[in-house]
Design a protein around this motif. Structure first.
Motif, PDB file in Angstrom:
ATOM      1  N   TRP A 205      12.246  -2.190 -14.471  1.00 54.52           N
ATOM      2  CA  TRP A 205      13.133  -2.882 -15.474  1.00 54.52           C
ATOM      3  C   TRP A 205      14.071  -4.090 -14.619  1.00 54.52           C
ATOM      4  N   GLY A 206      13.958  -5.004 -15.173  1.00 58.39           N
ATOM      5  CA  GLY A 206      14.807  -6.133 -14.674  1.00 58.39           C
ATOM      6  C   GLY A 206      14.259  -7.414 -14.567  1.00 58.39           C
ATOM      7  N   PRO A 207      15.103  -8.191 -13.774  1.00 64.19           N
ATOM      8  CA  PRO A 207      14.671  -9.688 -13.711  1.00 64.19           C
ATOM      9  C   PRO A 207      13.396  -9.947 -13.031  1.00 64.19           C
ATOM     10  N   GLU A 208      13.117 -11.221 -13.366  1.00 68.95           N
ATOM     11  CA  GLU A 208      11.801 -11.608 -12.686  1.00 68.95           C
ATOM     12  C   GLU A 208      11.648 -11.404 -11.097  1.00 68.95           C
ATOM     13  N   LEU A 209      10.530 -11.026 -10.802  1.00 72.09           N
ATOM     14  CA  LEU A 209      10.222 -10.227  -9.243  1.00 72.09           C
ATOM     15  C   LEU A 209      10.029 -11.980  -8.587  1.00 72.09           C
ATOM     16  N   ASP A 210      11.007 -12.738  -8.042  1.00 70.36           N
ATOM     17  CA  ASP A 210      10.999 -13.816  -7.598  1.00 70.36           C
ATOM     18  C   ASP A 210      10.975 -13.957  -6.158  1.00 70.36           C
ATOM     19  N   GLY A 211      11.139 -12.863  -5.205  1.00 69.13           N
ATOM     20  CA  GLY A 211      10.817 -12.675  -4.017  1.00 69.13           C
ATOM     21  C   GLY A 211      12.277 -13.068  -3.335  1.00 69.13           C
ATOM     22  N   SER A 212      13.245 -13.123  -4.161  1.00 72.32           N
ATOM     23  CA  SER A 212      14.748 -13.418  -3.308  1.00 72.32           C
ATOM     24  C   SER A 212      15.143 -12.254  -2.743  1.00 72.32           C
ATOM     25  N   GLN A 213      16.156 -12.209  -2.014  1.00 67.85           N
ATOM     26  CA  GLN A 213      16.709 -11.118  -1.166  1.00 67.85           C
ATOM     27  C   GLN A 213      17.614 -10.596  -2.266  1.00 67.85           C
ATOM     28  N   ARG A 214      17.388  -9.131  -2.452  1.00 65.66           N
ATOM     29  CA  ARG A 214      18.499  -8.255  -3.202  1.00 65.66           C
ATOM     30  C   ARG A 214      18.852  -7.153  -2.501  1.00 65.66           C
ATOM     31  N   THR A 215      19.692  -6.453  -3.004  1.00 63.90           N
ATOM     32  CA  THR A 215      20.222  -5.213  -2.485  1.00 63.90           C
ATOM     33  C   THR A 215      19.220  -4.070  -2.497  1.00 63.90           C
ATOM     34  N   ARG A 216      19.025  -3.426  -1.433  1.00 63.08           N
ATOM     35  CA  ARG A 216      17.833  -2.619  -1.116  1.00 63.08           C
ATOM     36  C   ARG A 216      18.255  -1.349  -2.100  1.00 63.08           C
ATOM     37  N   PHE A 217      17.081  -0.531  -2.528  1.00 66.23           N
ATOM     38  CA  PHE A 217      17.203   0.427  -3.405  1.00 66.23           C
ATOM     39  C   PHE A 217      18.243   1.573  -2.867  1.00 66.23           C
ATOM     40  N   ASP A 218      18.607   1.559  -1.602  1.00 70.07           N
ATOM     41  CA  ASP A 218      19.434   2.761  -1.059  1.00 70.07           C
ATOM     42  C   ASP A 218      20.742   2.195  -0.668  1.00 70.07           C
ATOM     43  N   GLY A 219      21.006   1.004  -1.130  1.00 64.26           N
ATOM     44  CA  GLY A 219      22.075   0.269  -0.892  1.00 64.26           C
ATOM     45  C   GLY A 219      22.350  -0.234   0.428  1.00 64.26           C
ATOM     46  N   VAL A 220      21.825  -0.013   1.383  1.00 67.02           N
ATOM     47  CA  VAL A 220      21.656  -0.499   2.774  1.00 67.02           C
ATOM     48  C   VAL A 220      20.881  -1.621   3.100  1.00 67.02           C
ATOM     49  N   GLY A 221      21.531  -2.944   3.175  1.00 63.35           N
ATOM     50  CA  GLY A 221      20.922  -4.074   3.401  1.00 63.35           C
ATOM     51  C   GLY A 221      20.392  -4.680   2.285  1.00 63.35           C
ATOM     52  N   THR A 222      19.288  -5.602   2.583  1.00 65.39           N
ATOM     53  CA  THR A 222      18.691  -6.295   1.344  1.00 65.39           C
ATOM     54  C   THR A 222      17.138  -6.192   1.789  1.00 65.39           C
ATOM     55  N   ALA A 223      16.443  -6.640   0.723  1.00 65.27           N
ATOM     56  CA  ALA A 223      14.852  -6.479   0.788  1.00 65.27           C
ATOM     57  C   ALA A 223      14.165  -7.533  -0.109  1.00 65.27           C
ATOM     58  N   ALA A 224      13.104  -8.143  -0.016  1.00 64.36           N
ATOM     59  CA  ALA A 224      12.477  -9.204  -0.980  1.00 64.36           C
ATOM     60  C   ALA A 224      12.368  -8.186  -2.204  1.00 64.36           C
ATOM     61  N   TYR A 225      12.863  -8.829  -3.173  1.00 63.53           N
ATOM     62  CA  TYR A 225      12.559  -8.583  -4.435  1.00 63.53           C
ATOM     63  C   TYR A 225      11.254  -9.393  -5.210  1.00 63.53           C
ATOM     64  N   SER A 226      10.153  -8.620  -4.868  1.00 61.34           N
ATOM     65  CA  SER A 226       8.838  -8.965  -4.906  1.00 61.34           C
ATOM     66  C   SER A 226       8.010  -7.808  -5.164  1.00 61.34           C
ATOM     67  N   ALA A 227       6.706  -7.909  -5.761  1.00 58.72           N
ATOM     68  CA  ALA A 227       6.031  -7.050  -6.443  1.00 58.72           C
ATOM     69  C   ALA A 227       5.226  -6.326  -5.025  1.00 58.72           C
ATOM     70  N   ALA A 228       5.161  -5.134  -4.796  1.00 62.72           N
ATOM     71  CA  ALA A 228       4.368  -4.533  -3.640  1.00 62.72           C
ATOM     72  C   ALA A 228       2.998  -3.846  -4.284  1.00 62.72           C
ATOM     73  N   ASP A 229       1.965  -4.182  -3.561  1.00 58.40           N
ATOM     74  CA  ASP A 229       0.751  -3.772  -3.969  1.00 58.40           C
ATOM     75  C   ASP A 229       0.208  -2.595  -3.464  1.00 58.40           C
ATOM     76  N   ASN A 230      -0.847  -1.974  -3.864  1.00 55.72           N
ATOM     77  CA  ASN A 230      -1.555  -0.892  -3.291  1.00 55.72           C
ATOM     78  C   ASN A 230      -0.819   0.294  -3.179  1.00 55.72           C
ATOM     79  N   ASP A 231      -0.264   0.939  -4.124  1.00 56.90           N
ATOM     80  CA  ASP A 231       0.768   1.792  -4.053  1.00 56.90           C
ATOM     81  C   ASP A 231       0.223   3.005  -3.405  1.00 56.90           C
ATOM     82  N   PHE A 232      -1.164   3.628  -4.022  1.00 59.66           N
ATOM     83  CA  PHE A 232      -1.853   4.560  -3.574  1.00 59.66           C
ATOM     84  C   PHE A 232      -2.602   4.646  -2.312  1.00 59.66           C
ATOM     85  N   GLU A 233      -3.414   3.095  -2.198  1.00 62.74           N
ATOM     86  CA  GLU A 233      -4.046   2.938  -1.121  1.00 62.74           C
ATOM     87  C   GLU A 233      -3.529   2.905   0.100  1.00 62.74           C
ATOM     88  N   ASP A 234      -2.332   2.296   0.172  1.00 70.90           N
ATOM     89  CA  ASP A 234      -1.475   2.350   1.526  1.00 70.90           C
ATOM     90  C   ASP A 234      -1.005   3.790   1.857  1.00 70.90           C
TER      91      ASP A 234
END
Length: 222
Positions: free
Chosen positions: A4-33
C-alpha cells in the motif's frame, strides 16, 4: 507481495528497517531469485564373491541432496553386508545387515511458521527486493531484519541461519535358515530386526521467534 502507498516511482525512500534509503520501485522475481536449482546425486560401490558353498556381497551408497530451499540439505549413507553358506546339502544359512545414517539441515517450515519462506515471500512488499533482504538479513541485535514484525520473517534469515537439524540411525538385521526336508518340502526359520533412533534439534535464536523471544534450543530424541 502486498503493498500500500504512493506510486512506485523509483525515487529514494527510507529503507524498510530505517537504515539509509533504497529505490522505491517494484522488485521482480520474488520466488525465482530466492529458490535455487536443487539436485540429488547417488554414488555407490559394491564388492561380491561367490564360492562353491558360500557367497557374500558388501555395498555402500551415498546420497547427497541440495534442496531448492537455500540453506537446506539432506544426505544419507547406506552400508549393506549379506552372505550365505551351505552348512550341508540340506541346510543353508543366509544373513544380512544394513546400517543407514541420514542427516538433514534446515527442513523447510510450513503453514503459519514464522520461518515459512513461501509465506514470507508471498507477503513481501513490492518495493523490497530480495537482494536488499539478503544483504541485510540481520539487525543490530543479531536477529532477523524483518519489514513487518516477527510474524513475517526475512526469508534470508532462515537461508543463512541454522534453524533445525536432525539425524537418524537405522539398523536392519536378518538371519535365515532353510532346511530341505524332501524335494517337495522345505522349512525356514527367520529372525529379523528393524530398529531406528532419531535425534532432532530445533534452534530458536534470541529475538527470532515470538514463541520464545529469549531464545532456546529444543532437543528431541525419538
Amino acid at each position: 507481495g502486498i503493498s500500500w502507498g504512493p506510486e512506485l516511482d523509483g525515487s529514494q525512500r527510507t529503507r524498510f528497517d530505517g537504515v539509509g534509503t533504497a529505490a522505491y520501485s517494484a522488485a521482480d522475481n520474488d520466488f525465482e531469485d530466492y529458490y535455487r536449482l536443487g539436485y540429488t546425486i547417488i554414488n555407490s560401490i559394491s564388492v561380491a564373491q561367490a564360492l562353491e558353498k558360500a557367497n557374500y556381497r558388501f555395498s555402500y551408497s551415498y546420497l547427497d541432496n541440495e534442496s531448492i530451499q537455500p540453506g537446506s540439505g539432506y544426505d544419507r549413507h547406506n552400508f549393506s553386508l549379506k552372505g550365505g553358506v551351505d552348512i550341508s546339502s540340506k541346510l543353508k544359512l543366509s544373513t544380512k545387515i544394513d546400517y543407514i545414517r541420514s542427516n538433514a539441515l534446515n527442513r523447510p517450515e510450513l503453514t503459519d511458521s514464522q520461518a515459512n519462506s513461501v509465506k514470507n515471500l508471498a507477503l513481501r512488499p513490492r518495493n523490497i527486493s530480495n537482494s536488499l533482504l539478503n544483504d541485510n538479513y540481520l539487525n543490530d541485535n543479531g536477529g532477523p531484519n524483518n519489514w513487518n514484525g516477527a510474524f513475517i520473517q526475512n526469508p534470508y534469515y532462515v537461508a543463512n541461519t541454522r534453524i533445525n537439524s536432525d539425524k537418524k540411525d537405522r539398523y536392519l538385521g536378518l538371519v535365515k535358515l532353510d532346511y530341505q526336508i524332501i524335494n517337495e518340502l522345505s522349512a525356514s526359520l527367520r529372525i529379523s530386526q528393524d530398529q531406528s533412533t532419531t535425534n532432532a534439534v530445533v534452534f530458536q535464536p534470541v529475538g527470532a521467534f515470538d514463541i520464545r523471544p529469549n531464545g532456546g534450543m529444543i532437543d528431541l530424541p525419538i
